[in-house]
Design a protein around this motif. Sequence first.
Motif, PDB file in Angstrom:
ATOM      1  N   ALA A 134       0.844  -1.196   0.000  1.00  0.00           N
ATOM      2  CA  ALA A 134       0.000   0.000   0.000  1.00  0.00           C
ATOM      3  C   ALA A 134       0.873   1.238   0.000  1.00  0.00           C
ATOM      4  O   ALA A 134       1.981   1.240   0.547  1.00  0.00           O
ATOM      5  CB  ALA A 134      -0.916  -0.003   1.220  1.00  0.00           C
ATOM      6  N   ASN A 135       0.343   2.301  -0.619  1.00  0.00           N
ATOM      7  CA  ASN A 135       1.065   3.565  -0.601  1.00  0.00           C
ATOM      8  C   ASN A 135       0.771   4.307   0.705  1.00  0.00           C
ATOM      9  O   ASN A 135      -0.147   3.936   1.450  1.00  0.00           O
ATOM     10  CB  ASN A 135       0.687   4.413  -1.824  1.00  0.00           C
ATOM     11  CG  ASN A 135      -0.766   4.867  -1.777  1.00  0.00           C
ATOM     12  OD1 ASN A 135      -1.581   4.330  -1.034  1.00  0.00           O
ATOM     13  ND2 ASN A 135      -1.103   5.858  -2.583  1.00  0.00           N
ATOM     14  N   MET A 155       1.637   6.981  10.468  1.00  0.00           N
ATOM     15  CA  MET A 155       1.795   5.690   9.793  1.00  0.00           C
ATOM     16  C   MET A 155       2.164   5.893   8.320  1.00  0.00           C
ATOM     17  O   MET A 155       2.989   5.149   7.766  1.00  0.00           O
ATOM     18  CB  MET A 155       0.502   4.872   9.897  1.00  0.00           C
ATOM     19  CG  MET A 155       0.158   4.400  11.306  1.00  0.00           C
ATOM     20  SD  MET A 155       1.394   3.247  11.970  1.00  0.00           S
ATOM     21  CE  MET A 155       2.363   4.347  12.991  1.00  0.00           C
ATOM     22  N   ALA A 156       1.563   6.903   7.700  1.00  0.00           N
ATOM     23  CA  ALA A 156       1.888   7.198   6.305  1.00  0.00           C
ATOM     24  C   ALA A 156       3.348   7.621   6.173  1.00  0.00           C
ATOM     25  O   ALA A 156       4.052   7.216   5.235  1.00  0.00           O
ATOM     26  CB  ALA A 156       0.964   8.303   5.778  1.00  0.00           C
ATOM     27  N   GLY A 160       6.340   5.526   4.171  1.00  0.00           N
ATOM     28  CA  GLY A 160       6.735   6.245   2.971  1.00  0.00           C
ATOM     29  C   GLY A 160       8.192   6.661   2.938  1.00  0.00           C
ATOM     30  O   GLY A 160       8.582   7.475   2.093  1.00  0.00           O
ATOM     31  N   ARG A 161       9.006   6.110   3.830  1.00  0.00           N
ATOM     32  CA  ARG A 161      10.413   6.511   3.886  1.00  0.00           C
ATOM     33  C   ARG A 161      11.273   5.853   2.807  1.00  0.00           C
ATOM     34  O   ARG A 161      12.450   6.157   2.678  1.00  0.00           O
ATOM     35  CB  ARG A 161      10.985   6.188   5.271  1.00  0.00           C
ATOM     36  CG  ARG A 161      10.351   6.978   6.400  1.00  0.00           C
ATOM     37  CD  ARG A 161      10.820   6.486   7.753  1.00  0.00           C
ATOM     38  NE  ARG A 161      10.085   7.132   8.833  1.00  0.00           N
ATOM     39  CZ  ARG A 161      10.107   6.723  10.096  1.00  0.00           C
ATOM     40  NH1 ARG A 161      10.844   5.680  10.439  1.00  0.00           N
ATOM     41  NH2 ARG A 161       9.404   7.347  11.018  1.00  0.00           N
ATOM     42  N   MET A 225       3.690  -3.618   3.083  1.00  0.00           N
ATOM     43  CA  MET A 225       4.929  -3.109   2.477  1.00  0.00           C
ATOM     44  C   MET A 225       4.622  -1.861   1.635  1.00  0.00           C
ATOM     45  O   MET A 225       3.512  -1.710   1.127  1.00  0.00           O
ATOM     46  CB  MET A 225       5.574  -4.180   1.596  1.00  0.00           C
ATOM     47  CG  MET A 225       6.287  -5.273   2.392  1.00  0.00           C
ATOM     48  SD  MET A 225       5.148  -6.424   3.201  1.00  0.00           S
ATOM     49  CE  MET A 225       4.556  -7.384   1.821  1.00  0.00           C
ATOM     50  N   ASN A 226       5.624  -1.018   1.497  1.00  0.00           N
ATOM     51  CA  ASN A 226       5.428   0.242   0.782  1.00  0.00           C
ATOM     52  C   ASN A 226       5.245   0.023  -0.720  1.00  0.00           C
ATOM     53  O   ASN A 226       6.046  -0.640  -1.371  1.00  0.00           O
ATOM     54  CB  ASN A 226       6.625   1.170   1.024  1.00  0.00           C
ATOM     55  CG  ASN A 226       6.426   2.530   0.365  1.00  0.00           C
ATOM     56  OD1 ASN A 226       5.306   2.966   0.156  1.00  0.00           O
ATOM     57  ND2 ASN A 226       7.517   3.184   0.030  1.00  0.00           N
ATOM     58  N   PHE A 227       4.157   0.572  -1.245  1.00  0.00           N
ATOM     59  CA  PHE A 227       3.906   0.584  -2.682  1.00  0.00           C
ATOM     60  C   PHE A 227       4.498   1.884  -3.216  1.00  0.00           C
ATOM     61  O   PHE A 227       3.906   2.955  -3.083  1.00  0.00           O
ATOM     62  CB  PHE A 227       2.401   0.518  -2.960  1.00  0.00           C
ATOM     63  CG  PHE A 227       2.034   0.442  -4.410  1.00  0.00           C
ATOM     64  CD1 PHE A 227       1.781  -0.769  -5.014  1.00  0.00           C
ATOM     65  CD2 PHE A 227       1.934   1.607  -5.184  1.00  0.00           C
ATOM     66  CE1 PHE A 227       1.435  -0.836  -6.362  1.00  0.00           C
ATOM     67  CE2 PHE A 227       1.593   1.553  -6.518  1.00  0.00           C
ATOM     68  CZ  PHE A 227       1.344   0.325  -7.105  1.00  0.00           C
ATOM     69  N   ASP A 228       5.665   1.789  -3.811  1.00  0.00           N
ATOM     70  CA  ASP A 228       6.401   2.970  -4.270  1.00  0.00           C
ATOM     71  C   ASP A 228       5.973   3.321  -5.692  1.00  0.00           C
ATOM     72  O   ASP A 228       6.300   2.613  -6.657  1.00  0.00           O
ATOM     73  CB  ASP A 228       7.908   2.689  -4.210  1.00  0.00           C
ATOM     74  CG  ASP A 228       8.744   3.951  -4.375  1.00  0.00           C
ATOM     75  OD1 ASP A 228       8.228   4.924  -4.958  1.00  0.00           O
ATOM     76  OD2 ASP A 228       9.897   3.962  -3.918  1.00  0.00           O
TER      77      ASP A 228
END
Length: 425
Positions: A134-135, A155-156, A160-161, A225-228
Motif C-alpha cells: 500500500a502507498n 503511519m503514512a 513512505g520513507r 509493504m510500501n507501494f512505491d
Amino acid sequence: MKRKLLKQTLSQWRSNVWLTIELIIIIIVTWYIVDLLTQVYEPMSQPRGFDIEYCYKITTTIEEGDSSSTMDGRREVLSRLRAYPGVEGVAISLQGIEPYNGSMSSGAIRDVSTPDSISFGYSQMFRCIRLGYANPDFFRVFRIGGFRGESPEDMAEAIGRGRDKMVITGCFVELIDTALTISDPYTLLGHRFDMGGFAYELTGVAQTFKRDDTSQQSSYSTAVMNFDESIDGYMQYVGGWSDITIRVRPEADKGFTDRFIADLDHFSAGDLRVTGLQPFDQVRKAREKDALNAVKQIYLILGFLLANVFLGILGTFWYRTRQRASELAVRMSFGASRASVFRRLMTEGIIVLTIAAVISGVLIAALLRAEIRPNMELMAGLDTEWIVRTSVITYLLLLVMIFIGIYFPARMAMRLDPAIVLKEE
C-alpha cells in the motif's frame, strides 16, 4: 434457615434426582448454544480499525495502446485524481489488503536481523499473516492509526520513507508461532524481514484492522509493504490488479458522485481509464451480504433451540410448582407469608440448579478437553475468560427461566384460599 432448607432439599433426593439430571443436560446444551451465539457476535462487536466514511472505490479499465508512456500515463491519472476538487487522498493497494476485499495473500516472514534468521508463522487454524502493499495515502484514506495511538499521518510517514519499508499491526507478536519471546512489537522496529527474497525494514506498528465486519480480529496480523509509485514495477499493477480508493472531504461529499461521473473523460491517460466510482458503504454491503445472511441463519437456528430449552425448563418448574399447591396452602395456613413461601421455592430451585451446574461444569470441561466444540472461521478462540463468561451467562439464563417457572404458578396458587385448596386435595 438456609442450612435447614439445604438438608430438606437433599433429603428429597428421589424427587430431585431426575430434575437434576434434566438440568445437567439442559445446562450443557444451553452452554453450547450461548457459546455459539457469543462467538458469532464477538467479531462483529470488535472495532474495525479503519473508517470508510466519505470513501469511494474507483473502477478502471486498461486499454490497448502505445506502451511507451504507459507508466507515466498511469501516474498522470493518479495525479489528476489527487488534484480533483474535494479529494483528500488516493489509496493504492495490492494483494487484497484493502477493507472488504474478497481476496487475501498470506504467508510467513523471516526476521533476517536476528542471528538465527527466525521465521514467523502460525500453526493454529484460521490464523495467518496477511501480506500486502500500500502507498502512504492508504493509512490516511482509511484512517488507520498506530498501535499506541499514533495518527494515520504518522503511519503514512513511517511507510513512505522508502521502497524497502514496512508496517505491521500490533497483534503480530500475540499470534506468532515461534520460540522467540516478544512482549512488545515496537522492539522489532528497525529489524529487516525477508519476503520472497527482498528484505523490508520495519518502520511502524499500526493498530489492528480487520478484513471486514464479520472477521475475527485476532485471526490474523497484517504486514503492509510500501507501494512505491516511482517504480515502474509497481505501477504496472495499477488499474489491473490494484485497488484504488479515494477519500473525499466532508464538505465536498454532497453531490460528489454526480460531479465526478460528469468529468470521467478527464481521468484518462496512457492506457489507463477511470470508468466510475462506488461509495465504499455499497462495497461493504455487497461484501458482507452473504456473511450477514449466514449469521442471521445461525441466530435463527440457535434462537429456536434456545426457545425450546426455555419452554422445556419453564414447563418442568411450572408443573412442579403447581403440583405443590397443597404444600403451599399448608404453609400459608400456619402463618407463612407469600413472600417467604416464594423465597423458599426459589431457593430450592437455585440449590438444585447450582448442584447441576457444578456437575455440568465438570462434563463441559471434559468435552472441551476432548475438543468437542463447533468451529467456524468467523468464531473466536477459547480461553479461560471466555469459558467463565459463557458459563455465567448460561447460569443466569437458566436462573431467569426457573424464576419465571416458579413465580407465575406460585403466584396463582397463593391467591387461592388455603382452606379451599386443602379441601380439594
